[in-house]
Design a protein around this motif. Structure first.
Motif, PDB file in Angstrom:
ATOM      1  N   CYS A 100       0.846  -1.148  -0.145  1.00  0.00           N
ATOM      2  CA  CYS A 100      -0.053   0.043   0.016  1.00  0.00           C
ATOM      3  C   CYS A 100       0.766   1.373   0.033  1.00  0.00           C
ATOM      4  N   LEU A 101       1.025   1.961  -1.294  1.00  0.00           N
ATOM      5  CA  LEU A 101       1.592   3.455  -1.058  1.00  0.00           C
ATOM      6  C   LEU A 101       0.760   4.020  -2.085  1.00  0.00           C
ATOM      7  N   PRO A 102      -0.273   4.690  -1.386  1.00  0.00           N
ATOM      8  CA  PRO A 102      -1.062   5.329  -2.171  1.00  0.00           C
ATOM      9  C   PRO A 102      -1.263   6.533  -2.866  1.00  0.00           C
ATOM     10  N   LEU A 103       0.001   6.994  -2.330  1.00  0.00           N
ATOM     11  CA  LEU A 103       0.183   8.554  -2.761  1.00  0.00           C
ATOM     12  C   LEU A 103       1.568   8.719  -3.563  1.00  0.00           C
ATOM     13  N   PHE A 104       1.479   9.205  -4.564  1.00  0.00           N
ATOM     14  CA  PHE A 104       2.681   9.392  -5.617  1.00  0.00           C
ATOM     15  C   PHE A 104       2.878  10.942  -5.962  1.00  0.00           C
ATOM     16  N   LEU A 105       4.045  11.211  -5.615  1.00  0.00           N
ATOM     17  CA  LEU A 105       4.276  12.864  -5.920  1.00  0.00           C
ATOM     18  C   LEU A 105       5.211  12.872  -7.162  1.00  0.00           C
ATOM     19  N   VAL A 106       5.153  13.767  -8.167  1.00  0.00           N
ATOM     20  CA  VAL A 106       6.004  13.657  -9.174  1.00  0.00           C
ATOM     21  C   VAL A 106       6.661  15.145  -9.351  1.00  0.00           C
TER      22      VAL A 106
END
Lengths: 347, 748
Positions: A183-189
């Motif tokens: 579970c790694l629900p947040l992705f920042l780019v």
């Protein structure tokens, strides 16, 4: 009636600017069925860890250094469904595979050997500091760096794109998942969209997950405005700024509303009943006060406009799902809120 | 004919080393019965001619086998034999035994190129090409006795007849030899094609990958290299990767050559079903539109495997001796029998979304209940539905067609699995309040019919409320479609309930009483909802016949729930519906109402009997109210159709009972008889035509003529007109009443 110490040194530049592009208004799904997104009456604001600061200044310094590169950059937010069969033990293999995939995508049609020397290097590493509790999966950082072609050996690698997956206090999602899921629900780019597309596609193919832009509703933005105003910052900080856009005009109109930090904090102090806890009602009162003050001076009902951006000393957030962290001590706190929003979007 | 065939076969035992006798005889039989053989020479009968050909062919084989020295093409003996071989080959193909001889000759360099070419061109298989012959010709190829052109021609031939080679084990063992031919620039494209056909997972080695990459560096992006490399990638994603350009269509040129057409002709003549050309598949080469952002396009992924074997995993495998079974690559799954054979070693594709377009994988999914499989599909589908929803996301409206197709695919999958997806349910709940009732209408309404059955209170606020709003404000046709999909929803729920009961009785779980009552409540709630919207809709659409038809369709399922689905629930239609049909002008609807009332009766009677005999310990009992309501309806109906006392005996509170005084004021003469099977507005036209038939001489229409025996004859006439519902109703409810005279409703 309370008189707010706001009027004294109010700083109200109104910026009217043409909109550069229509914000891609997110799904109105905001509030998922299973959980009412942000309505629960108690939310802990990101509290500074006093004890830690005292315990070892060196450790904190190192800690902040490791995450320092995350500050003062614009991050585009995505939500990610749980990764299937992702394993932290294979990060190096993932780097190799992803490097080759990036190279293959860049030179469409040419096959690329995996593990060979390539122009763009991909590193997949773990950021163990970025988590809320031990139950959270450590954050994963993906970086694309290019070797300058002038001096191929020993030259500095320049990071051209970075993205990181994280989960801060995401128990709600992770505890019900089977073991095969991460579970790694947040992705920042941060970086070119074309690279995001390549990396995202690889993750989607390899771990059967879905990426989706995470936009921030005005409702969530007002929460952020209130929460972040209440945070103490050490350094002298800039004013709190709220940007509103006026809907249904032939030409887009933006109104920028800046409030001195001390004023905003003083206002918030009069509203917040229990320290360490914020309720929806308090957020509404806070915003209403700001709105009525504005109306008194400019005869404009801000409640009829749309809040598109919140900028505070802690962080700034845009409704398109773009965020900038300003204070490393509140990094995990902000991430906790964003994780919750991301989970909300995928559930 | 038969006789002559068998005599021929017995007369001349086969002289060839023969492993494939059946094929040989098949070839001979087919050849012989072929009428087209007589085209060349009309005089001798077919049999004889075939014998001649057969003889000359065998002679030719013997000649080629024994010939030692190089012979000029002008040599007449050689010419004769070559012609013999060619003519047989073109007409019915060569027997498997011939290939060894001919290939040996052609590739050994005994003759000049012209002869070799002619021999190779005539190599058209009748049935199969024996692997041995191919293996030996490869060895000739390695010593390169023949010219480059002949080698090239041989490769083209090999590619064309690849599917006719009977076994490929030994051929695959020569993989390295073929691979070494890659360095010959002229042969490279064909060698690549051949390797593409030949490659198995174990053939993919790092040194070969490197060799191919070197070639690629030398020759640039050649489609044949790309194809081979992407096949390598498919087998070993940890060794190589490639992204194919979008517009790629053909990876290999057609090997041309004269064989394909000839093979097809021969095959058609021999009517074999061997596949000649198999389509090339490359899992990675699915065309995608580039018009939108990377993560916002509806593309159902191609089913491909992407499992990467890392070093540690391999070591683990060595320890675990039981897991020696290689998993079956999902790309190769083409037929149902393959599924059955490999079901124990099949793996789901790397992206679960791809199962939507693959019925075989759906079968597999159906018998492989795994939480993570469902979760993967759930997440993918939910995100795709929400992201692509054309009315929830601004700027998506231009992709409506795409979204429609996607919804269609998902719906078909639900039908295939006979099961609704919870992701679709959630999507409906989230998007219905924003729906205009127009965009993707039929797809969305179909989605409604697959909402899973569970006892929850959510459905009211999330489905019924938004649906009712749309229902009341939309057109008649929309109303009918909604009713239709709600009927299907009810049927799906009832089916689901039946299978649930079955599985429960198997496992003997009786503790789930509470959930059963929960489910019954959910179903009852749906029926009440439909009753409510029907009532309102009839008022809005002033009892439109079409609407009534759809409402009655729904109740046709409702009235039979106890008997057909074993569900302890019966709900009568609301009076607004009942009286609208009973007093309406439409005979079809009236007939359907009769049928429905008959089924209610059957169900209620059975329920009462079960209750009285107490055979089953009933968890649920129909309340007396249901019986009473039924009886009230029945009284009204019998009064209206049979006994002509509708105004007096109708005791339903919303019925049409009226005082005599009031009726007299209407000044309708003989109001008593204005409702029965003769004078009922829906049936009057029948009565009219019946009178015309029965009393052709009467110029005035006198309905009062239909009574007594005429009444019975009229009834038969009605039954003949297809009013079956009326028939079963009158036979079950009325006859008994007339026999038991006054205790009409007491018997239920």
């Amino acid at each position: 009636m309370k008189i707010f110490p706001l009027v004294s040194n109010l700083n109200l530049p109104i910026a009217i600017c043409k909109d550069t592009g229509r914000p891609s208004w997110g799904l109105p799904f905001g509030r998922a069925r299973r959980r009412s997104a942000l309505s629960p009456s108690s939310r802990l604001p990101p509290a500074p860890r006093r004890t830690q600061v005292k315990a070892g200044a060196a450790e904190v310094a190192e800690d902040t250094q490791r995450t320092a590169f995350l500050l003062r950059k614009q991050w585009t937010l995505y939500s990610v469904t749980p990764l299937y069969r992702f394993s932290e033990a294979h990060l190096r293999d993932y780097s190799r595979l992803l490097s080759a995939f990036v190279a293959a995508e860049k030179k469409k049609g040419l096959a690329v050997e995996i593990g060979g020397e390539l122009d763009i290097k991909v590193s997949v590493t773990s950021l163990p500091d970025l988590k809320g509790s031990d139950r959270d999966q450590a954050a994963i950082l993906v970086q694309l760096s290019s070797r300058s072609s002038a001096s191929p050996k020993n030259s500095e690698e320049k990071v051209i794109w970075s993205g990181w997956f994280c989960c801060v206090a995401g128990d709600e999602l992770s505890e019900n998942l089977p073991e095969a899921f991460t579970c790694l629900p947040l992705f920042l780019v941060n970086g070119a969209e074309s690279n995001t597309a390549i990396v995202g596609t690889w993750f989607q193919k390899t771990f059967d997950c879905c990426f989706r832009r995470l936009s921030l509703s005005p409702f969530n933005l007002s929460w952020m405005a209130a929460m972040w105003t209440g945070c103490k910052v050490d350094k002298p900080a800039s004013a709190t700024e709220l940007v509103f856009s006026v809907p249904r005009l032939p030409h887009p109109l933006h109104i920028s509303y800046a409030i001195n930090l001390e004023d905003a904090q003083a206002l918030w102090a009069t509203i917040q009943k229990t320290p360490g806890e914020i309720t929806q009602e308090e957020v509404d009162v806070f915003m209403d006060c700001l709105y009525s003050h504005f109306y008194r001076h400019f005869k404009i009902h801000l409640s009829a406009t749309k809040l598109v951006k919140v900028s505070t000393a802690v962080a700034s957030a845009h409704c398109d799902g773009i965020i900038k962290f300003r204070q490393s001590q509140y990094l995990t706190g902000v991430l906790m809120l964003l994780t919750e929003l991301a989970i909300c979007q995928i559930q | 004919m038969e006789q002559s065939q068998s005599s021929k076969t017995s007369k001349r035992p086969l002289q060839f080393r023969d492993t494939n006798q059946t094929d040989m005889s098949a070839w001979r039989k087919k050849g012989r019965t072929d009428p087209e053989n007589s085209v060349l020479d009309h005089q001798p009968p077919n049999d004889q001619k075939d014998d001649n050909e057969q003889d000359s062919l065998e002679e030719a084989f013997r000649y080629f086998e024994e010939v030692q020295d190089r012979v000029s093409l002008k040599n007449s003996i050689l010419q004769k034999h070559l012609t013999a071989v060619e003519s047989v080959a073109l007409q019915r193909g060569l027997p498997p035994e011939g290939f060894n001889v001919l290939l040996d000759v052609a590739l050994s360099g005994k003759f000049g190129d012209a002869v070799n070419t002619r021999i190779l061109r005539s190599l058209i298989p009748a049935s199969v090409v024996p692997e041995d012959s191919v293996v030996s010709s490869v060895s000739w190829l390695c010593v390169s006795k023949c010219s480059g052109n002949v080698q090239l021609l041989f490769l083209k031939w090999l590619i064309t007849v690849f599917d006719f080679i009977d076994h490929k084990e030994q051929l695959n063992a020569l993989y390295g030899f073929f691979f070494s031919f890659l360095q010959e620039e002229k042969m490279c494209p064909f060698v690549c094609h051949l390797l593409y056909l030949l490659t198995r997972k174990e053939n993919v080695k790092p040194f070969r990958v490197r060799r191919l990459l070197d070639l690629q560096a030398k020759m640039g992006t050649q489609p044949y290299l790309q194809a081979l490399l992407s096949l390598y990638k498919l087998f070993c994603p940890e060794l190589v990767t490639i992204t194919l350009p979008r517009k790629m269509k053909a990876y290999f040129r057609d090997p041309e050559g004269p064989w394909k057409a000839a093979i097809n002709t021969v095959r058609q003549r021999n009517q074999e079903n061997t596949q000649v050309a198999r389509p090339l598949f490359l899992g990675t080469a699915q065309p995608q539109s580039q018009k939108r952002k990377w993560n916002t396009q509806i593309s159902i992924p191609a089913s491909s495997r992407n499992k990467i074997n890392f070093e540690e995993d391999r070591e683990k495998k060595c320890i675990d001796l039981h897991s020696t079974n290689e998993s079956f690559p999902v790309e190769q799954l083409q037929t149902f029998s393959q599924l059955l054979q490999n079901i124990h070693r099949l793996e789901f594709p790397s992206q679960m979304g791809s199962v939507l377009t693959n019925p075989l994988l759906l079968h597999y999914m159906n018998c492989f209940k795994d939480e993570s499989v469902n979760l993967r599909l759930y997440y993918w589908m939910e995100q795709t539905l929400q992201q692509e929803c054309t009315w929830c996301v601004v700027d998506n409206s231009q992709y409506e067609e795409e979204f429609k197709n996607f919804l269609e695919t998902v719906y078909e999958t639900e039908c295939f699995l006979q099961e609704g997806f919870s992701s679709c349910e959630e999507f409906l709940y989230k998007s219905l309040p924003l729906w205009d009732g127009f965009c993707c209408r039929s797809q969305i309404l179909r989605f409604v019919s697959w909402i899973p059955l569970r006892s929850s209170s959510e459905i009211k606020s999330h489905l019924y409320n938004p649906l009712a709003q749309l229902f009341f404000t939309s057109s008649l046709y929309f109303k009918c479609s909604v009713l239709e999909s709600l009927k299907e929803l009810l049927q799906n729920w009832l089916n689901c309930q039946v299978t649930r009961l079955d599985s429960e009785s198997d496992s003997e779980v009786h503790s789930s009483n509470t959930t059963l009552s929960g489910l019954v409540n959910t179903i009852a709630e749906l029926i009440h909802f439909v009753g409510w919207i029907s009532t309102v809709a009839l008022r809005l659409e002033s009892n439109h016949t079409f609407l009534l038809h759809f409402i009655l369709d729904f109740y046709e399922t409702v009235c039979d729930m106890y008997l057909r689905y074993d569900l302890p629930l019966l709900i009568m239609p609301p009076p607004r519906v009942f009286y609208a049909v009973l007093l309406g002008m439409d005979s079809v609807n009236l007939n359907q109402l009769c049928y429905i009332m008959h089924r209610y009766r059957t169900n209620l009677v059975t329920a009462k009997e079960n209750e009285l005999s107490k055979k089953k310990i009933l968890q649920f009992k129909f309340s007396n109210q249901t019986y009473q309501e039924y009886n009230k309806y029945l009284t009204a109906m019998v009064g209206c159709l049979w006994t002509s006392n509708v105004f007096q005996k109708d005791i339903h509170p919303q019925g049409i009972a009226m005082d005599d005084e009031l009726l007299k004021k209407t000044e309708v003469p003989d109001f008593k008889n204005s409702f029965n099977i003769v004078c009922h507005p829906a049936l009057m036209s029948y009565a009219f035509f019946y009178l015309q038939q029965a009393f052709p001489d009467n110029t005035t229409v006198d309905f009062s003529l239909i009574k007594g025996k005429e009444w019975n004859r009229y009834l038969e006439y009605l039954y003949l007109q297809g009013l079956d519902g009326l028939k079963v109703f009158i036979e079950s409810s009325v006859k008994r009443i007339s026999q038991a005279s006054h205790s009409k409703s007491g018997n239920v």
